[in-house]
Structure formats: C-alpha cells, structure tokens
Scaffold this active site. Sequence first.
Site, PDB file in Angstrom:
ATOM      1  N   MET A 144     -70.855  70.257  16.582  1.00 51.04           N
ATOM      2  CA  MET A 144     -70.743  71.642  17.007  1.00 51.04           C
ATOM      3  C   MET A 144     -71.279  72.529  15.554  1.00 51.04           C
ATOM      4  SD  MET A 144     -67.675  74.310  18.083  1.00 51.04           S
ATOM      5  CE  MET A 144     -66.808  73.028  18.536  1.00 51.04           C
ATOM      6  N   PRO A 145     -72.346  72.568  15.478  1.00 53.15           N
ATOM      7  CA  PRO A 145     -73.118  73.379  14.345  1.00 53.15           C
ATOM      8  C   PRO A 145     -72.788  74.924  14.560  1.00 53.15           C
ATOM      9  CG  PRO A 145     -74.662  72.219  15.529  1.00 53.15           C
ATOM     10  CD  PRO A 145     -73.686  72.219  16.222  1.00 53.15           C
ATOM     11  N   TYR A 146     -72.249  75.544  13.101  1.00 53.32           N
ATOM     12  CA  TYR A 146     -72.354  77.066  13.013  1.00 53.32           C
ATOM     13  C   TYR A 146     -73.042  77.355  11.923  1.00 53.32           C
ATOM     14  CZ  TYR A 146     -69.740  81.007  11.597  1.00 53.32           C
ATOM     15  OH  TYR A 146     -69.775  82.423  10.955  1.00 53.32           O
TER      16      TYR A 146
END
Length: 68
Positions: free
Chosen positions: A1-3
């Site tokens: 889950m990239p942020y």
Amino acid sequence: MPYVHIRVTDEGVTQEHKRQLIEGTTQLLEQVLGKPAASTFVVIEEVPTDNWGVGGETVTAVRLRERG
C-alpha cells in the site's frame, strides 16, 4: 500500500494540477513497482511560503527579492 506525500508551496497550484499529480504519481507506481491504483494513496500538502525555507531564508523573502 504505497503512500506518497507531495509538499508544494501554496503558489497557484490548481485543482487540475493536483489531479494530474495524483493521477501521474499513481500511474508511475503502478508501472514501475506494479502497485495497484486502488491501494495507492497520494496526499498533496500546500505549505505557505512563510513556512518554507531555502538558503537560510523563507520562500516569501526569496520571491520578493526575485521580483524586486
């Protein structure tokens, strides 16, 4: 889950600019790292130029000198 957290000075960043930044960042992570768009979060933070410093002075002061 990239942020991804993008910080820019609050100097004329339009809704369209933001849309393009979010879309482009999401596509890049999908293309390069294979990350699904549905789980990629992009946050854009606009920082007042009085709160952003470079070279020992605020961006506000730099802009004033450049216009000067």
